[in-house]
Design an enzyme around this catalytic site. Sequence first.
Site, PDB file in Angstrom:
ATOM      1  N   GLU A  42     -10.730  55.377  23.742  1.00  0.00           N
ATOM      2  CA  GLU A  42     -11.265  56.379  22.700  1.00  0.00           C
ATOM      3  C   GLU A  42     -10.644  57.746  23.605  1.00  0.00           C
ATOM      4  O   GLU A  42      -9.992  58.537  23.797  1.00  0.00           O
ATOM      5  CB  GLU A  42     -12.732  57.263  22.752  1.00  0.00           C
ATOM      6  CG  GLU A  42     -12.711  56.301  20.861  1.00  0.00           C
ATOM      7  CD  GLU A  42     -13.283  54.621  21.503  1.00  0.00           C
ATOM      8  OE1 GLU A  42     -13.114  54.088  20.848  1.00  0.00           O
ATOM      9  OE2 GLU A  42     -13.363  54.355  22.790  1.00  0.00           O
ATOM     10  N   ASP A 101       6.289  66.602  21.382  1.00  0.00           N
ATOM     11  CA  ASP A 101       6.546  66.317  20.570  1.00  0.00           C
ATOM     12  C   ASP A 101       7.163  68.468  20.251  1.00  0.00           C
ATOM     13  O   ASP A 101       8.176  68.850  19.629  1.00  0.00           O
ATOM     14  CB  ASP A 101       5.570  66.603  18.870  1.00  0.00           C
ATOM     15  CG  ASP A 101       6.539  67.170  17.619  1.00  0.00           C
ATOM     16  OD1 ASP A 101       7.559  66.036  17.503  1.00  0.00           O
ATOM     17  OD2 ASP A 101       5.675  67.710  16.994  1.00  0.00           O
TER      18      ASP A 101
END
Length: 88
Positions: free
Chosen positions: A36, A50
């Site tokens: 996780e 991005d």
Amino acid sequence: PLPLTSVTLDFAFPAEDSVRIEAVAKVFARTGVEMEALTAVSVAALTVYDMCKAVDRGIAIEAVQLDAKTGGKSGDFRRTDAPGGRAE
């Protein structure tokens, strides 16, 4: 599903052209949550990529790794060569 009690992300800027992302995941269950934490770092790095790709398509995501963990079935782990000399 794991009953996560907390996940935190910290961002550091060791140089003008780099970012260090650290995730800490916690759970009270008898299991490790390293996957996780690694997923959290990976998604954060992809988000930074991005947002920055329009400025520089040559940016790279490097060294997604486990630096330390405690508990879980396999026990504790501490990387001795963690970036920035941090082995917790």
